[in-house]
Every structure is written in C-alpha cells, then in structure tokens.
Design an enzyme around this catalytic site. Structure first.
Site, mmCIF file in Angstrom:
data_model
loop_
_atom_site.group_PDB
_atom_site.id
_atom_site.type_symbol
_atom_site.label_atom_id
_atom_site.label_comp_id
_atom_site.label_asym_id
_atom_site.label_seq_id
_atom_site.Cartn_x
_atom_site.Cartn_y
_atom_site.Cartn_z
ATOM 1 N N GLY A 44 29.530 60.160 8.932
ATOM 2 C CA GLY A 44 30.070 61.028 7.877
ATOM 3 C C GLY A 44 31.373 60.505 7.301
ATOM 4 O O GLY A 44 31.589 60.530 6.086
ATOM 5 N N CYS A 45 32.242 60.009 8.168
ATOM 6 C CA CYS A 45 33.542 59.509 7.721
ATOM 7 C C CYS A 45 33.392 58.223 6.913
ATOM 8 O O CYS A 45 34.089 58.011 5.929
ATOM 9 C CB CYS A 45 34.452 59.276 8.921
ATOM 10 N N THR A 46 32.445 57.379 7.325
ATOM 11 C CA THR A 46 32.182 56.158 6.577
ATOM 12 C C THR A 46 31.611 56.501 5.206
ATOM 13 O O THR A 46 32.033 55.927 4.195
ATOM 14 C CB THR A 46 31.213 55.243 7.365
ATOM 15 N N ALA A 49 34.567 57.808 3.045
ATOM 16 C CA ALA A 49 35.498 56.739 2.663
ATOM 17 C C ALA A 49 34.858 55.784 1.667
ATOM 18 O O ALA A 49 35.498 55.364 0.694
ATOM 19 C CB ALA A 49 35.967 55.981 3.911
#
Length: 150
Positions: A44-46, A49
């Site tokens: 999710g964070c990738t 970003a």
C-alpha cells in the site's frame, strides 16, 4: 485533540533520508502534501508513493511540494527512494514526534490483533501554514486525484 481544516499546522521538525533537518517553515509560500504512511516497501505504501511520484510534475506545476513521513529510519528511506526513484524527501520519524503532533500514531486493528502504528493520513497545508484538507481514507493507487480533487 484532532487537527481540523483551517487550523494552523503544527510546527514540525524532522530529519530526512539524508539526515538533513526538515521544518514546516521550509515550505512557507508553497502548498505542502504531507503524507503519513506506515512502512517503506510495503504494497500500500509503495502504491501511494509511486502514485505521487508518477504525478510529481503535475503536482509541482500546481504549486505543491511533497513530503512523506513514516517511523522508518534514514537507511530504510534511502533504499525506498532508490528502489522506486522517488523525487521527494521522506522524514525518518523514528521517535514518532511528528506523528504525535499530527495525531497519526494510534491504535490499529488487523485480523483482530490490536497494535500501535501509523494511521495513513495526508494533510494538505496551504501557503500560510494552515491545514487546507485532511485525507483519512487515502486511495493509495489514486491519491494524486484525491489531492487535486479530480
């Protein structure tokens, strides 16, 4: 106490992936996308970003600067930036001071297990340092459109 739209953003200070100090006042006169995310190199964070990376030019053209914050350390941030060619700085908030200022460190619940962690949230801070918008339900793969109101 939860932050609200219209309030002055907390005057934060943190250290980026290169050990350089980053402060709210560095962005005076610019709109700042301040996004809090749980962990470098997780799906999710990738996605979040990389969505901001892929739309970085259009965000800059609209007057936005981007700054990410997670509890990961400087080395982890350096690897995350290198692996995904991220063009913006990331604050290594290992002591969670910036998280606490913005109320983004709290109890989470995954599969019935409760634990403390980053509450994925994005704050849009205007040119005067006031909170213009708060996204608590971040669409990781389409976050730029959320920010730009598309």
């Amino acid at each position: 106490m939860a932050l609200e739209v219209g309030q002055a953003a907390p005057a934060f200070e943190g250290v980026d992936q290169n050990g350089e100090v980053v402060k709210l006042e560095d962005f005076k006169g610019k709109k700042l996308v301040l996004f809090f995310y749980p962990k470098d190199n997780t799906p999710g964070c990738t996605a979040e970003a990389c969505n901001l990376r892929d739309n970085y030019t259009s965000l800059l053209e609209k007057g936005y600067e981007i700054l990410g914050v997670s509890p990961d350390g400087e080395q982890s941030h350096q690897k995350f930036i290198e692996k995904h060619s991220l063009p913006f700085r990331l604050i290594a908030d290992t002591d969670k001071k910036v998280h606490e200022l913005f109320g983004t460190w709290g109890e989470k619940n995954m599969y019935g297990r409760k634990y403390m962690g980053t509450l994925r949230t994005t704050f849009i801070i205007d040119e005067e340092g006031k909170i213009a918008e708060i996204f608590k339900k971040v669409k990781t793969k389409d976050h730029t459109n959320q920010i730009l109101g598309v």
